[in-house]
Write an enzyme that holds these catalytic residues in place. Structure first.
Site, short mmCIF file in Angstrom:
data_model
loop_
_atom_site.label_atom_id
_atom_site.label_comp_id
_atom_site.label_asym_id
_atom_site.label_seq_id
_atom_site.Cartn_x
_atom_site.Cartn_y
_atom_site.Cartn_z
N ASN A 24 -47.14 -8.90 44.19
CA ASN A 24 -47.65 -9.96 45.03
C ASN A 24 -46.71 -11.17 44.86
OD1 ASN A 24 -49.27 -12.40 45.69
ND2 ASN A 24 -50.87 -10.89 46.11
N HIS A 73 -48.30 -9.45 49.86
CA HIS A 73 -49.15 -8.78 48.86
C HIS A 73 -48.31 -7.75 48.11
CE1 HIS A 73 -53.40 -9.74 50.61
NE2 HIS A 73 -52.59 -10.79 50.65
N GLU A 98 -48.51 -4.46 47.70
CA GLU A 98 -48.15 -3.25 48.45
C GLU A 98 -47.13 -3.57 49.53
OE1 GLU A 98 -52.57 -2.88 47.29
OE2 GLU A 98 -51.19 -4.47 47.91
N SER A 152 -57.20 -2.21 44.01
CA SER A 152 -57.61 -1.61 45.27
C SER A 152 -57.11 -2.43 46.46
CB SER A 152 -59.14 -1.49 45.30
OG SER A 152 -59.54 -0.80 46.46
N CYS A 189 -56.42 -4.47 49.87
CA CYS A 189 -57.16 -5.27 50.85
C CYS A 189 -57.04 -4.56 52.21
CB CYS A 189 -56.58 -6.68 50.93
SG CYS A 189 -54.97 -6.77 51.73
N CYS A 240 -53.37 -4.33 53.61
CA CYS A 240 -52.57 -3.31 52.95
C CYS A 240 -53.09 -1.91 53.25
CB CYS A 240 -52.51 -3.58 51.45
SG CYS A 240 -51.66 -5.13 51.08
N ASP A 257 -56.16 -15.63 47.82
CA ASP A 257 -55.48 -14.35 48.02
C ASP A 257 -56.33 -13.38 48.83
OD1 ASP A 257 -53.03 -12.76 47.28
OD2 ASP A 257 -54.59 -11.40 46.53
#
Length: 149
Positions: free
Chosen positions: A44, A55, A57, A80, A82, A85, A145
């Protein structure tokens, strides 16, 4: 059940998350691999780059560059995903995601599974602890975030 390869790449995602935390950012890291080959890793970068879309990912996938296909890849993420993503995972056709933790943020595991993505939640103690520490220390940054007031 996590394979040894899964453990290795999830640990690299955690190391990316820890590096982001050490830089003053959100501790979320990710790696993309095909079999035992690392394609890219990222973290991130929202705070560091002032980029709301950076982010963990997304940073990883940007670093991976163009891929002809993602059909044999696994995305590893310390937290996990969002919805942004998760949507990218579905859009790119990434078939498998290994999630370090979904305790502090449940994310969109069900969304991914409903679209045919194999999702393994590792319940990794280090990922859980790092995210909990961050949320406790910087609740306003965490809320930013995940786009919560």
């Amino acid at each position: 059940m996590l394979s040894e390869t899964d453990r290795t790449f999830l640990r690299l995602a955690y190391e990316e998350a820890k590096a982001g935390y050490d830089e003053g950012g959100c501790p979320i890291g990710s790696t993309l691999a095909e079999g035992g080959r690392l394609i890219a890793s990222g973290r991130n970068q929202r705070v560091q780059q002032g980029d709301p879309i950076a982010h963990g990912e997304m940073d990883c996938l940007r670093r991976a560059g163009r891929q002809k296909s993602y059909r044999r890849t696994t995305l590893y993420t310390s937290l996990s995903p969002c919805m942004m993503c998760a949507g990218t995972i579905v859009q790119f056709g990434i078939p498998r995601v290994v999630v370090g933790e979904a305790v502090n943020f449940p994310g969109n595991v069900d969304f991914l599974r409903a679209r045919g993505v194999e999702v393994i939640v590792a319940d990794d103690a280090a990922c859980i602890a790092l995210m909990q520490r961050f949320i406790t220390e910087k609740p306003e940054l965490w809320a930013e975030d995940i786009a919560e007031d």
